[in-house]
Design a protein around this motif. Structure first.
Motif: not given
Length: 276
Positions: A119-130, A134-144
């Protein structure tokens, strides 16, 4: 009033939602009357919120249950502002989204393809249950190489049990793991104000921003070139105002005090004809 708020005509109004119109889903005194005054005077307006969980339709229904009636088109969320911003940056792009319906539906409507890889972007918003996954995947995608975007910097959100971690807190976790800071679209970024102004074809010189927080509402309104009203029914209390290096145009006890201001600053017919 003349000592603290000039009497230039006001054609459009922006207002924060939580702490100004409602508190824990209950309407604050004067909120319904304020919206009614805007409608009666024919003023264009938007209700703003940094909350990215709910869609405008959801929020319209929640406000209606509290006695505040307005169309869903009059609601502008950080999710909508984020989707609009990204659609202008990369039309038809791809994104990995952490959030709920308010954000995912806004991204879909803006033409984005939501995916969990390449993906080109990781977009983080608010959720009741983080989700840790999902956070770990976001970290990997940003690292890529994915670009890191967040809807708003609020570190906590309210609940019946007390504060809950919100977008800013989770963004800090991801930043600590990646070394990459997100670009926040919501308040206090004046970008959210400018997209709101554009949405209702408004000019900052003839628009007032109402909020309950000095650090987000007043700051972003000021930086977008608007006059600002701070109401003391939410986060910032009167004794805290002097801590900030900037001031609102006017401080009022609550939204009920703005109703008279709406009618007082509404241009008469001759003024409006002159403007054209």
């Amino acid at each position: 009033m003349s000592e603290t708020f000039d009497d230039r005509p006001v054609h459009t109004w922006l207002t924060d939602m939580d702490g100004v119109l409602v508190h824990e889903q209950a309407a604050l005194p004067g909120a319904a009357e304020f919206i009614a005054a805007l409608e009666r005077c024919g003023r264009r307006y938007l209700v703003l919120t940094n909350n990215s969980i709910f869609t405008p339709r959801d929020l319209r229904a929640r406000l209606a249950r509290s006695g505040i009636s307005l169309p869903e088109e009059a609601i502008w969320t950080s999710a909508l502002a984020t989707a609009k911003f990204l659609s202008e940056q990369s039309p038809g792009g791809t994104a990995y989204v952490i959030g709920e319906a308010g954000l995912t539906s806004a991204m879909h409507d803006a033409g984005f393809v939501l995916s969990d890889e390449d993906v080109e972007f990781v977009v983080l918003g608010e959720t009741r249950n983080y989700s840790f996954e999902a956070i770990a995947r976001a970290i990997r995608l940003i690292g890529q190489g994915a670009k890191f975007i967040a809807t708003n910097p609020d570190v906590t959100g309210p609940s019946a049990e007390g504060p809950l971690p919100a977008t800013g807190s989770v963004a800090a976790l991801i930043t600590a793991a990646t070394g990459i800071d997100p670009y926040y679209v919501g308040k206090p970024n004046p970008l959210m104000m400018r997209t709101a102004l554009n949405r209702i074809e408004a000019h900052s010189e003839s628009t007032v921003m109402i909020g309950d927080r000095m650090d987000t509402d007043v700051r972003s309104g000021l930086e977008a070139g608007m006059r600002t009203v701070l109401v003391l029914t939410g986060s910032t209390q009167s004794g805290e105002i002097m801590r900030f290096p900037y001031r609102p145009s006017l401080v009022l006890d609550g939204i009920q005090d703005v109703v008279e201001l709406v009618e007082q600053l509404t241009p008469n017919e001759a003024e409006e004809l002159g403007e054209d």
